[in-house]
Design an enzyme around this catalytic site. Sequence first.
Site: not given
Ligand code: IVH
Length: 717
Positions: A52-53, A55-56, A102, A158, A193, A245, A309, A462
Amino acid sequence: MSIDDARVAELRNLDPNDVTADAADAILADLSELLGQANSAYHTDDAPLIDDASYDALKRLNMAVEAAFPNKKREDSPTDQVGAPVSETFSKVTHAVRMLSLSNAFADEEVVEFVDGVRRFLNIAADAPLSFTAEPKIDGLSLSLRYENGQLIQAATRGDGAVGENVTANAKTIADIPHTLNAAPDVLEVRGEVYMSEADFLALNKRQEEAGAKTFANPRNAAAGSLRQLDPKITASRPLRFFAYAWGELSAPLATHQSKAIARLQELGFQTNDLTKVCETPEEMIAHYTDIMLKRADLGYDIDGVVYKVDDLALQRRLGFRSTTPRWAIAHKFPAELAWTRLVAIDIQVGRTGALSPVARLAPITVGGVVVSNATLHNEDYIAGVGGDGHPIREGRDLRVGDLVQVYRAGDVIPKIKDVDLSKRPDDAAPYVFPDVCPECGSHAIREAGDAVRRCTGGLICPAQAVERLKHFVSRGAFDIDGLGAKQIEMFYQDEVLPIKEPADIFTLQARNAASLAKLQNRDGFGETSVKNLMQAIEDKRTIPLGKLLFGLGIRHVGESASNLLANHYGSWQALTAAMDKSEVGTGEAWDDLLNVDGVGAVMATSLIEAFQNDAERASIDRLAAELTVLDAEVRDTSDSPVAGKTVVFTGTLEKMTRAEAKSRAEALGAKVSGSVSAKTDFLVAGPGAGSKAKKAADLGVETIDEDAWLALIGEA
Ligand code: IVH
């Protein structure tokens, strides 16, 4: 595709004042080519070619040479190219249920703390059973697949969590993604994913190289670049995979437990990860993490940690969410990757709050598949070898320009420096002297007692602070104005005829442009369409949700999620400013009420009150607010909530839920939870042992109910 690195380096170090008229044409031509390559690599291919630096620096050089020789400006000048071309080509999808991220744990103790926290929140005794699933965290990009009546009707990335990109045609080319489902709920959003296996990634890069096409830095970039292709045929030719997942909107529950829901997704035809395990204790979770870490190298795809989870979905529902992460899950990340390189220079950057941040410029080095040339150095103590608590770090070894340093990256975070090899220190390396004046405005930079950070005292005079605040103001989580990014802000800040010096100036640009003799359209490379688009984009944001406005102000310590929580708490701009006007730091009802907001502590509260009560600052805020229509905080999903908009106070001992849980559930139903009873209180929920609050409620005629009556009221009895 590769870029002429040597030419990039040469141009980076070129002083624009040294550019002669004769040389300008060739330099502008090279800059146009290099910046064009860098742009498409970044936006279209998800594979940055330069940092980025650089590029800028190239962009700044281009602007400076054009300013010195306006008649040499090219038709295809990079100055005129705004934003990211490709992201505009996918239509936007608003997620029915937000796609969250997460929170992270790095140490085993943090996993134990997570489990303890869940127990505390739910009031589950330490010896009562509580199960968690543990599964690999796939290093790809998340995708949400929407099925209606068993048909795949939409796939979306996302994006910012609320709005993603519509990549349906591309997702349909992925073999792991079924187009039709049997016996699925009428509405089913499957989340998971998209990733590429290591073998497929290497083979793809080989093919790309042979074809003279761009190669990718790592499997994640390759997966992202392949999914975000304009032509689904290209996506189809890329070997993408998908693990399911999680889920979003559902017309009927999948199961009672996370583990069973995943089994159900597998039955429906999705790939799920077979390293998913149900664990009963933190020790078992950590053992599974260690086991997965040992298998990591042989999995054939990249993972960057393990996700835990809560297994019982009823408990997940009770735990709910913080602003961007669920309380019921955590990612236990693998330790960072490391590499040794030279510390070439230490630069000082001035942030929007005046903090002088030292940045290490490094000889470029690959760390975990990504080229790193900058690293954060935190503050002057850190450079000197002193940690936040005053104790030595790196056994007290300081960092000097010329040193051989060990760099590490953990996840997507900014690279950091872990260590220095004193045996490789050049003889002439001198201790680093941290500046005590601001390198941008020359004001004193002072360090207050107890603060590790040295700050410029220049405030809004500034330019670095003012520009950084403006950049923050237009950034994604804040006003997010299309076509007005960091680079345009720098340009407008310098502009003599139509300057933007503070946020309010953005919203007067239209009027000033209309009145100005030197109209925007004929300057700075703006054409008729780009001016029209910019003005429209600004108009679109003249109406803004309260949380975004508050975050956009860039008040120290007040981040995006706190801004949203504060917005929910106060509801409207009038209520917020009225509260700020009457708040006193450290005392009084307004102060107590402010501290009552989830996540707001004394430091944030003080900073907030000081910002609103500082005359110059407030005048600037008021000028901005006068230009805007501020939308009241959205009361979430509460159309049929009996307590929406009501103010509730909990007191005494609650027996069926913890205080934190009561508060979070009430807020989720649109109620405002306060810590003190006043005439504005609608209900006092009093458990055994209620004292002065119950008396005050009785005096004020506030309705007092017990916990069961409250649960009945919110339909949870
Ligand atoms: S659960 C409500 N499970 O990690 C949260 N996420 O750092 C639902 N990811 O945006 C996510 N493996 O893209 C979950 N086994 C897994 C995962 C996972 C990869 C990604 C996912 C999330 C990101 C969060």
